[in-house]
Write a protein that holds these residues in place. Structure first.
Motif, mmCIF file in Angstrom:
data_model
loop_
_atom_site.group_PDB
_atom_site.id
_atom_site.type_symbol
_atom_site.label_atom_id
_atom_site.label_comp_id
_atom_site.label_asym_id
_atom_site.label_seq_id
_atom_site.Cartn_x
_atom_site.Cartn_y
_atom_site.Cartn_z
ATOM 1 N N UNK A 208 -3.783 -3.433 28.932
ATOM 2 C CA UNK A 208 -4.968 -3.390 28.368
ATOM 3 C C UNK A 208 -5.501 -1.992 28.114
ATOM 4 N N UNK A 209 -6.487 -2.127 26.972
ATOM 5 C CA UNK A 209 -6.640 -0.749 26.150
ATOM 6 C C UNK A 209 -5.760 -0.519 25.140
ATOM 7 N N UNK A 210 -4.726 -1.108 24.878
ATOM 8 C CA UNK A 210 -4.064 -1.217 23.651
ATOM 9 C C UNK A 210 -4.338 -2.468 22.721
ATOM 10 N N UNK A 211 -3.870 -2.187 21.511
ATOM 11 C CA UNK A 211 -3.997 -3.281 20.771
ATOM 12 C C UNK A 211 -2.867 -3.388 19.542
ATOM 13 N N UNK A 212 -2.308 -4.577 19.142
ATOM 14 C CA UNK A 212 -1.244 -4.726 18.316
ATOM 15 C C UNK A 212 -1.900 -4.902 16.897
ATOM 16 N N UNK A 213 -1.410 -4.026 16.185
ATOM 17 C CA UNK A 213 -1.883 -3.768 14.621
ATOM 18 C C UNK A 213 -0.654 -4.472 13.736
ATOM 19 N N UNK A 214 -0.879 -5.075 12.859
ATOM 20 C CA UNK A 214 0.220 -5.377 12.007
ATOM 21 C C UNK A 214 0.048 -4.649 10.513
ATOM 22 N N UNK A 215 1.146 -4.036 10.185
ATOM 23 C CA UNK A 215 0.823 -3.446 8.798
ATOM 24 C C UNK A 215 1.470 -4.175 7.506
ATOM 25 N N UNK A 216 2.058 -5.713 8.055
ATOM 26 C CA UNK A 216 2.468 -6.554 6.941
ATOM 27 C C UNK A 216 1.428 -7.288 6.306
ATOM 28 N N UNK A 217 0.535 -6.448 5.768
ATOM 29 C CA UNK A 217 -0.865 -7.000 5.177
ATOM 30 C C UNK A 217 -0.821 -6.188 3.923
ATOM 31 N N UNK A 218 -1.683 -6.613 2.911
ATOM 32 C CA UNK A 218 -1.767 -5.934 1.499
ATOM 33 C C UNK A 218 -2.343 -4.367 1.884
ATOM 34 N N UNK A 219 -2.164 -3.271 1.113
ATOM 35 C CA UNK A 219 -2.303 -2.055 1.468
ATOM 36 C C UNK A 219 -3.845 -1.857 1.308
ATOM 37 N N UNK A 220 -4.392 -2.725 0.400
ATOM 38 C CA UNK A 220 -5.952 -2.482 0.090
ATOM 39 C C UNK A 220 -6.732 -2.944 1.424
ATOM 40 N N UNK A 221 -6.274 -4.112 1.887
ATOM 41 C CA UNK A 221 -7.016 -4.681 3.230
ATOM 42 C C UNK A 221 -6.756 -3.570 4.393
ATOM 43 N N UNK A 222 -5.416 -3.268 4.390
ATOM 44 C CA UNK A 222 -5.318 -2.290 5.454
ATOM 45 C C UNK A 222 -6.121 -0.935 5.641
ATOM 46 N N UNK A 223 -6.205 -0.500 4.267
ATOM 47 C CA UNK A 223 -7.233 0.475 4.159
ATOM 48 C C UNK A 223 -8.643 0.350 4.521
ATOM 49 N N UNK A 224 -9.214 -0.843 4.182
ATOM 50 C CA UNK A 224 -10.348 -1.088 4.468
ATOM 51 C C UNK A 224 -10.487 -1.360 5.918
ATOM 52 N N UNK A 225 -9.425 -1.883 6.623
ATOM 53 C CA UNK A 225 -9.645 -2.492 8.010
ATOM 54 C C UNK A 225 -9.626 -0.991 8.743
ATOM 55 N N UNK A 226 -8.856 0.153 8.342
ATOM 56 C CA UNK A 226 -8.950 1.275 8.995
ATOM 57 C C UNK A 226 -10.327 1.995 8.737
#
Length: 370
Positions: free
Chosen positions: A340-358
């Protein structure tokens, strides 16, 4: 909503796999015939190709008869667990680990105990801790290598240290989940359990084609077990599930024959987004030092500093995940993986989406920073 929660990457189907599957369809069309139905254990040529690949990776005694091809990795894993576990059987699993194991072990009749590992020492599996957690009644030890969700890769030396402990428990089975073995950014390839000494003949590997070989959606997996166990699992599969389709197995065979090139291409693609996610997490308020994971396409991010201290850990973790969702970012709650308190984040996504998510994560967490 931008999802960083999916376990499947944004990978194109390998051309060789598409060509192989198309050839099967074309042949059926030209012959005006139905698709063939595979034996329950898989097409002989695919079983032999998989055995040959494991032999190349150091598992020299592996034979095609030990390999089973299944209609998805979960089907094979569940058949294996139900064959191994008697009601109430003791199962030990170091955590964090894939959330699916919990329910699968329960439904197979086992009682799952966890051995929590620490982010502070990069999830090292210390032999003394493992020995203290095992008992003569423990039936099964489950290890994921590379680990989902942490991305941790256990080296040849670490396997040797673990197995120096397990060899003192002759009734213990060791199961290695190696489905991400081709997604590795470390200096050495991911070692397979099958290449390690196996004095009691109780090592089993489960794997598949959806992660390292870009065949998500084709529903084809595999497992490798000692011959007697493999035959028992094969009989159970015959009674309960259909075989993997010949179409999927043709694609899997082509992917197996080109595995190194396919995995290398996936890692090259991921090398563009991996540093983006690592840098974005480092830029969040109060970010702790982060060891870059060597395997998978996940980062297991520590968000404990953003939790509500008035809530129990699991509820606070769920709240943080809900706050991210409200801000437009979907992640996997680390509590479901034992952290608990951690989160799994995938970077196997388009770079534009990843930057927006961040950017959205910054907006969510900035007001919570202490």
């Amino acid at each position: 909503m931008i999802s960083l929660a999916s376990g499947y990457g944004n990978f194109a189907v390998p051309a060789v796999a598409l060509q192989a599957a198309t050839a099967v369809l074309t042949s059926a069309q030209q012959r005006h015939a139905p698709l063939a139905v595979s034996p329950i254990g898989g097409l002989p040529e695919l079983r032999e190709a998989l055995a040959a690949r494991y032999r190349q990776r150091g598992a020299r005694g592996t034979t095609a008869e030990q390999v089973l091809v299944t209609a998805g990795s979960k089907a094979g894993l569940f058949a294996l667990l139900t064959e191994l576990l008697e009601p109430g059987a003791d199962v030990l699993m170091p955590t964090p680990n894939w959330f699916g194991f919990y329910e699968m072990v329960r439904r197979a009749g086992g009682q799952l105990r966890t051995l929590p590992l620490a982010a502070a020492d990069n999830y090292a599996l210390h032999p003394e801790a493992l020995r203290a957690a095992l008992t003569p009644a423990t039936r099964l030890l489950i290890i994921s290598n590379p680990n989902n969700p942490t991305g941790r890769v256990y080296s040849q030396e670490e396997w040797a240290a673990v197995l120096a402990v397990t060899q003192d428990f002759p009734e213990l089975w060791v199961l290695s989940d190696e489905i991400y073995e081709g997604i590795c950014f470390g200096p050495e390839p991911v070692p397979t359990l099958l290449a390690q000494p196996n004095p009691h003949g109780r090592h089993v590997v489960v794997s598949g084609f959806s992660k390292s070989l870009a065949l998500a959606g084709w529903s084809v997996g595999c497992l490798v077990a000692p011959l007697e166990l493999a035959r028992a699992v094969e009989a159970r599969l015959f009674s309960t599930v259909p075989p993997a389709t010949v179409l999927a197995q043709a694609a899997a065979l082509a992917a197996t024959q080109h595995a190194e090139a396919i995995s290398a291409a996936l890692c090259a693609q991921l090398s563009q987004t991996r540093p983006v996610l690592l840098a974005g997490l480092a830029a969040l308020p109060g970010a702790p030092a982060l060891v870059a994971p060597e395997g998978t396409y996940y980062v297991f991010a520590d968000f404990t500093r953003f939790l509500d201290p008035a809530l129990p850990a699991a509820l606070a973790s769920a709240q943080a995940v809900q706050q991210l969702a409200a801000g437009g970012v979907e992640v996997v709650d680390g509590a479901t993986c034992g952290a608990p308190g951690f989160a799994r984040l995938s970077y196997a996504v388009p770079e534009t989406e990843l930057r927006q998510a961040l950017a959205r994560m910054q907006e969510v967490f900035a007001p919570l920073a202490v």
